[in-house]
Design a protein around this motif. Structure first.
Motif, short mmCIF file in Angstrom:
data_model
loop_
_atom_site.label_atom_id
_atom_site.label_comp_id
_atom_site.label_asym_id
_atom_site.label_seq_id
_atom_site.Cartn_x
_atom_site.Cartn_y
_atom_site.Cartn_z
N ALA A 260 6.17 4.00 -9.80
CA ALA A 260 4.45 4.60 -8.93
C ALA A 260 4.90 4.32 -7.42
N ALA A 261 5.22 4.31 -7.02
CA ALA A 261 5.60 4.17 -5.34
C ALA A 261 6.12 5.46 -5.03
N MET A 262 7.27 5.45 -6.06
CA MET A 262 7.99 7.15 -6.12
C MET A 262 7.80 7.54 -6.91
N ILE A 263 6.25 7.80 -7.29
CA ILE A 263 6.05 9.17 -7.78
C ILE A 263 5.58 9.92 -7.02
N TYR A 264 4.21 8.40 -6.53
CA TYR A 264 3.01 8.55 -4.99
C TYR A 264 4.03 9.24 -4.35
N LYS A 265 4.81 9.35 -3.73
CA LYS A 265 5.69 9.69 -2.88
C LYS A 265 5.99 11.13 -3.26
N GLU A 266 6.35 11.27 -4.11
CA GLU A 266 6.37 12.27 -4.46
C GLU A 266 4.84 13.63 -4.63
N LEU A 267 4.28 13.18 -4.73
CA LEU A 267 3.17 13.68 -4.36
C LEU A 267 2.25 13.65 -3.11
N ASN A 268 3.38 13.44 -1.87
CA ASN A 268 2.71 12.73 -0.71
C ASN A 268 1.53 12.31 -0.63
N SER A 269 1.18 11.29 -1.31
CA SER A 269 0.28 10.07 -1.48
C SER A 269 1.08 9.26 -1.03
N TYR A 270 1.15 9.09 0.29
CA TYR A 270 1.45 7.86 0.82
C TYR A 270 1.13 6.26 0.52
N ALA A 271 -0.30 6.76 0.74
CA ALA A 271 -1.14 5.23 0.80
C ALA A 271 -0.90 4.83 0.21
N MET A 272 -0.99 5.97 -1.46
CA MET A 272 -0.79 4.72 -3.37
C MET A 272 1.00 4.54 -3.40
N ALA A 273 1.58 5.48 -2.67
CA ALA A 273 2.75 4.83 -2.63
C ALA A 273 3.05 3.61 -2.19
N ALA A 274 2.33 3.36 -0.95
CA ALA A 274 2.51 2.34 -0.08
C ALA A 274 2.13 1.01 -0.83
N MET A 275 0.87 1.11 -1.37
CA MET A 275 0.18 -0.27 -2.27
C MET A 275 1.03 -0.06 -3.35
N HIS A 276 1.79 0.51 -4.03
CA HIS A 276 2.72 -0.01 -4.85
C HIS A 276 3.48 -0.52 -4.57
N MET A 277 4.25 -0.23 -3.92
CA MET A 277 5.88 -0.90 -3.14
C MET A 277 5.73 -1.85 -2.50
N LYS A 278 4.56 -2.44 -1.69
CA LYS A 278 4.17 -3.72 -1.47
C LYS A 278 4.24 -5.01 -2.80
N ARG A 279 3.87 -3.81 -3.78
CA ARG A 279 3.45 -4.74 -5.01
C ARG A 279 4.91 -5.08 -5.44
N TYR A 280 5.67 -4.08 -6.16
CA TYR A 280 7.05 -4.79 -6.10
C TYR A 280 8.03 -5.23 -5.09
N LEU A 281 7.71 -5.37 -3.69
CA LEU A 281 8.36 -6.61 -3.54
C LEU A 281 7.64 -7.63 -3.70
N VAL A 282 6.37 -8.06 -3.82
CA VAL A 282 6.08 -9.17 -4.18
C VAL A 282 7.24 -9.97 -5.48
N LEU A 283 6.98 -8.67 -6.04
CA LEU A 283 7.65 -9.05 -7.62
C LEU A 283 9.25 -9.24 -7.39
#
Length: 307
Positions: A260-283
């Motif tokens: 999800a983070a990488m797809i939002y990055k492709e969509l230039n939706s950087y806030a959502m990309a960061a939000m999902h990547m933060k949760r990925y790093l928690v896991l």
């Protein structure tokens, strides 16, 4: 002739003497003249308990003050007719009812970084048949990152005779549309399921303690298949939506958070990309060095684009 003259004198006496006296007595006695203090309304609005906490824009404060002024005017000059229709409390009650209904299942220990920036622009009609309108914009944020922007609009014509502004009717329509758009927001739905980052970390600790890890639920796996197919067809908007639906079912899905983070990055939706990547790093904390710098970059781009 004499009777007609007496009647004429009585009518004139009523209109020019008694009616003004009655109006003055009506207001002096306080009937229908309870004033609304705009500053008190704004303080009550900001201090009211709600989740997420509400931050008012300057537009909203101006609308509240305008409504309070109209309510006071109606109370003083119009026997209170129409005063109830423009009470600023209408805005407070409307948004609080929606939030309490939509976010009632969020756990008690909340993360204060999740807030609603609430913008309300009220425009009151000036005469019978003119239009009163209300435009609502709610920006849901986690810290500096925008999760989603929800809108609602409503309008109503002032009746004839103009006994009120039609604001209550316009507000009902605006809040109904706002509520529907909020309910249909897959980003907000996923966020509610994942919880604010603090709560997500608590859930992740319990998930990490499990051995072996539970398999991805079949319904979530279905959305993974659909998302993968959408990516193959370069349909990134659809892919993001499918991943959001899958993560709403199982937030403890590392690959889903990462993709999800990488797809939002492709969509230039950087806030959502960061939000999902933060949760990925928690896991997957072992990947922190690899992707933390990317989060910094995305967060800066989100600020630059006013997400």
């Amino acid at each position: 002739m004499r009777n007609q003259l007496e009647s004429s004198i009585k009518i004139k006496f009523y209109h020019f003497v008694m009616l003004p006296l009655c109006l003055a007595a009506f207001c002096l006695c306080g009937f229908g003249c309870a004033t609304v203090n705009p500053d008190t309304v704004i303080n009550n609005f900001t201090q009211a308990q709600s989740y997420p906490p509400i931050i008012l824009t300057e537009n909203t404060k101006a609308s509240l003050k305008s409504l309070a002024g109209k309510a006071n005017m109606e109370s003083t000059l119009n026997f209170g007719m129409g005063a109830d229709d423009v009470q600023p409390q209408i805005l407070l009650d409307g948004i609080r009812q929606i939030l309490s209904k939509r976010f009632q299942q969020v756990p008690g220990e909340q993360d204060d970084s999740f807030v609603l920036v609430f913008d309300a622009q009220a425009k009151l009609g000036a005469f019978s048949g003119s239009t009163t309108s209300l435009e609502l914009t709610g920006t849901f944020k986690e810290g500096d990152q925008t999760i989603d922007i929800i809108k609602g609009e409503g309008s109503a014509q002032m009746p004839f005779p103009a006994v009120n502004f039609g604001f209550h009717k316009a507000a009902d329509s605006a809040f109904a549309q706002f509520d529907e758009n909020l309910r249909n927001s897959q980003k907000i739905t996923t966020y509610i399921s994942m919880g604010a980052l603090v709560k997500f970390k608590e859930k992740a600790k319990r998930w990490q303690a499990l051995s072996p890890k539970p398999p991805l639920p079949e319904e979530a796996r279905r959305f993974r298949v659909l998302a993968d197919d959408a990516v193959q067809n370069q349909e990134f908007d659809k892919a993001a939506n499918f991943y959001e639906q899958g993560l709403a079912i199982d937030p403890m899905w590392p690959a889903g958070q990462y993709n999800a983070a990488m797809i939002y990055k492709e969509l230039n939706s950087y806030a959502m990309a960061a939000m999902h990547m933060k949760r990925y790093l928690v896991l997957k904390p072992e990947d922190t060095k690899k992707y933390q710098d990317q989060i910094y970059i995305w967060e800066e781009k989100a600020k630059e684009s006013n997400e």
